[in-house]
Design a protein around this motif. Structure first.
Motif, PDB file in Angstrom:
ATOM      1  N   PRO A  77      17.786 -12.317 -80.558  1.00 34.70           N
ATOM      2  CA  PRO A  77      19.204 -12.666 -80.516  1.00 34.70           C
ATOM      3  C   PRO A  77      19.457 -14.166 -80.639  1.00 34.70           C
ATOM      4  O   PRO A  77      18.557 -14.990 -80.382  1.00 34.70           O
ATOM      5  N   LYS A  78      20.667 -14.517 -80.999  1.00 36.01           N
ATOM      6  CA  LYS A  78      21.116 -15.904 -81.010  1.00 36.01           C
ATOM      7  C   LYS A  78      20.833 -16.514 -79.639  1.00 36.01           C
ATOM      8  O   LYS A  78      20.998 -15.851 -78.612  1.00 36.01           O
ATOM      9  N   GLY A  79      20.393 -17.770 -79.619  1.00 34.26           N
ATOM     10  CA  GLY A  79      20.116 -18.450 -78.358  1.00 34.26           C
ATOM     11  C   GLY A  79      18.682 -18.340 -77.888  1.00 34.26           C
ATOM     12  O   GLY A  79      18.289 -18.999 -76.921  1.00 34.26           O
ATOM     13  N   THR A  80      17.874 -17.506 -78.554  1.00 31.11           N
ATOM     14  CA  THR A  80      16.467 -17.387 -78.190  1.00 31.11           C
ATOM     15  C   THR A  80      15.807 -18.756 -78.311  1.00 31.11           C
ATOM     16  O   THR A  80      16.002 -19.459 -79.291  1.00 31.11           O
ATOM     17  N   GLN A  81      15.038 -19.137 -77.295  1.00 32.58           N
ATOM     18  CA  GLN A  81      14.396 -20.445 -77.286  1.00 32.58           C
ATOM     19  C   GLN A  81      13.002 -20.386 -77.887  1.00 32.58           C
ATOM     20  O   GLN A  81      12.317 -19.374 -77.787  1.00 32.58           O
ATOM     21  N   ALA A  82      12.604 -21.502 -78.519  1.00 34.97           N
ATOM     22  CA  ALA A  82      11.307 -21.576 -79.180  1.00 34.97           C
ATOM     23  C   ALA A  82      10.842 -23.025 -79.219  1.00 34.97           C
ATOM     24  O   ALA A  82      11.604 -23.944 -78.935  1.00 34.97           O
ATOM     25  N   ILE A  83       9.584 -23.208 -79.593  1.00 39.03           N
ATOM     26  CA  ILE A  83       8.996 -24.533 -79.750  1.00 39.03           C
ATOM     27  C   ILE A  83       8.507 -24.662 -81.192  1.00 39.03           C
ATOM     28  O   ILE A  83       7.844 -23.768 -81.718  1.00 39.03           O
ATOM     29  N   ILE A  84       8.830 -25.786 -81.829  1.00 40.66           N
ATOM     30  CA  ILE A  84       8.391 -26.030 -83.202  1.00 40.66           C
ATOM     31  C   ILE A  84       6.901 -26.351 -83.210  1.00 40.66           C
ATOM     32  O   ILE A  84       6.453 -27.242 -82.488  1.00 40.66           O
ATOM     33  N   VAL A  85       6.132 -25.603 -84.015  1.00 39.39           N
ATOM     34  CA  VAL A  85       4.688 -25.824 -84.087  1.00 39.39           C
ATOM     35  C   VAL A  85       4.209 -26.225 -85.482  1.00 39.39           C
ATOM     36  O   VAL A  85       3.062 -26.621 -85.651  1.00 39.39           O
ATOM     37  N   ASP A  86       5.096 -26.122 -86.488  1.00 42.66           N
ATOM     38  CA  ASP A  86       4.708 -26.552 -87.827  1.00 42.66           C
ATOM     39  C   ASP A  86       5.952 -26.769 -88.674  1.00 42.66           C
ATOM     40  O   ASP A  86       7.003 -26.172 -88.425  1.00 42.66           O
ATOM     41  N   TYR A  87       5.827 -27.631 -89.670  1.00 43.58           N
ATOM     42  CA  TYR A  87       6.900 -27.931 -90.610  1.00 43.58           C
ATOM     43  C   TYR A  87       6.512 -27.363 -91.966  1.00 43.58           C
ATOM     44  O   TYR A  87       5.360 -27.479 -92.389  1.00 43.58           O
ATOM     45  N   CYS A  88       7.462 -26.734 -92.646  1.00 44.14           N
ATOM     46  CA  CYS A  88       7.208 -26.118 -93.950  1.00 44.14           C
ATOM     47  C   CYS A  88       8.081 -26.775 -95.007  1.00 44.14           C
ATOM     48  O   CYS A  88       9.219 -26.355 -95.228  1.00 44.14           O
ATOM     49  N   PRO A  89       7.587 -27.844 -95.644  1.00 43.86           N
ATOM     50  CA  PRO A  89       8.378 -28.498 -96.685  1.00 43.86           C
ATOM     51  C   PRO A  89       8.556 -27.575 -97.881  1.00 43.86           C
ATOM     52  O   PRO A  89       7.731 -26.693 -98.128  1.00 43.86           O
ATOM     53  N   ARG A  90       9.643 -27.786 -98.611  1.00 41.85           N
ATOM     54  CA  ARG A  90       9.936 -26.985 -99.797  1.00 41.85           C
ATOM     55  C   ARG A  90      10.235 -27.921-100.959  1.00 41.85           C
ATOM     56  O   ARG A  90      10.531 -29.092-100.752  1.00 41.85           O
ATOM     57  N   PRO A  91      10.200 -27.415-102.168  1.00 40.88           N
ATOM     58  CA  PRO A  91      10.542 -28.244-103.328  1.00 40.88           C
ATOM     59  C   PRO A  91      11.979 -28.759-103.237  1.00 40.88           C
ATOM     60  O   PRO A  91      12.823 -28.163-102.564  1.00 40.88           O
ATOM     61  N   ALA A  92      12.245 -29.852-103.925  1.00 47.41           N
ATOM     62  CA  ALA A  92      13.588 -30.432-103.947  1.00 47.41           C
ATOM     63  C   ALA A  92      14.621 -29.368-104.310  1.00 47.41           C
ATOM     64  O   ALA A  92      14.384 -28.538-105.190  1.00 47.41           O
TER      65      ALA A  92
END
Length: 73
Positions: A21-36
């Motif tokens: 659901p909306k509001g679920t908490q999480a921790i960022i563990v990786d970044y996924c860059p994408r093409p321009a």
């Protein structure tokens, strides 16, 4: 918006594909860059009610927001 690694975020909307659901908490563990021209994303460790990680998901950057940390006075 760009987020720092290991920062705490919450979902801005329901994520039916993950049954979260909306509001679920999480921790960022990786970044996924994408093409321009396309939206970057993040890999998140989703937290349960006790604050422990219970699943890992990938989401677009626009689907998350920072959690405001209030400092006690």
């Amino acid at each position: 918006m760009e987020f720092e690694m290991f920062s705490e975020v919450s979902l801005k909307e329901d994520m039916a594909e993950y049954d979260l659901p909306k509001g679920t908490q999480a921790i960022i563990v990786d970044y996924c860059p994408r093409p321009a021209g396309t939206e970057a994303g993040y890999v998140l460790e989703v937290l349960n009610e006790e604050g422990k990680a219970f699943t890992v998901i990938a989401v677009a950057a626009s689907k998350i927001e920072p959690i405001a940390v209030s400092m006690p006075y």
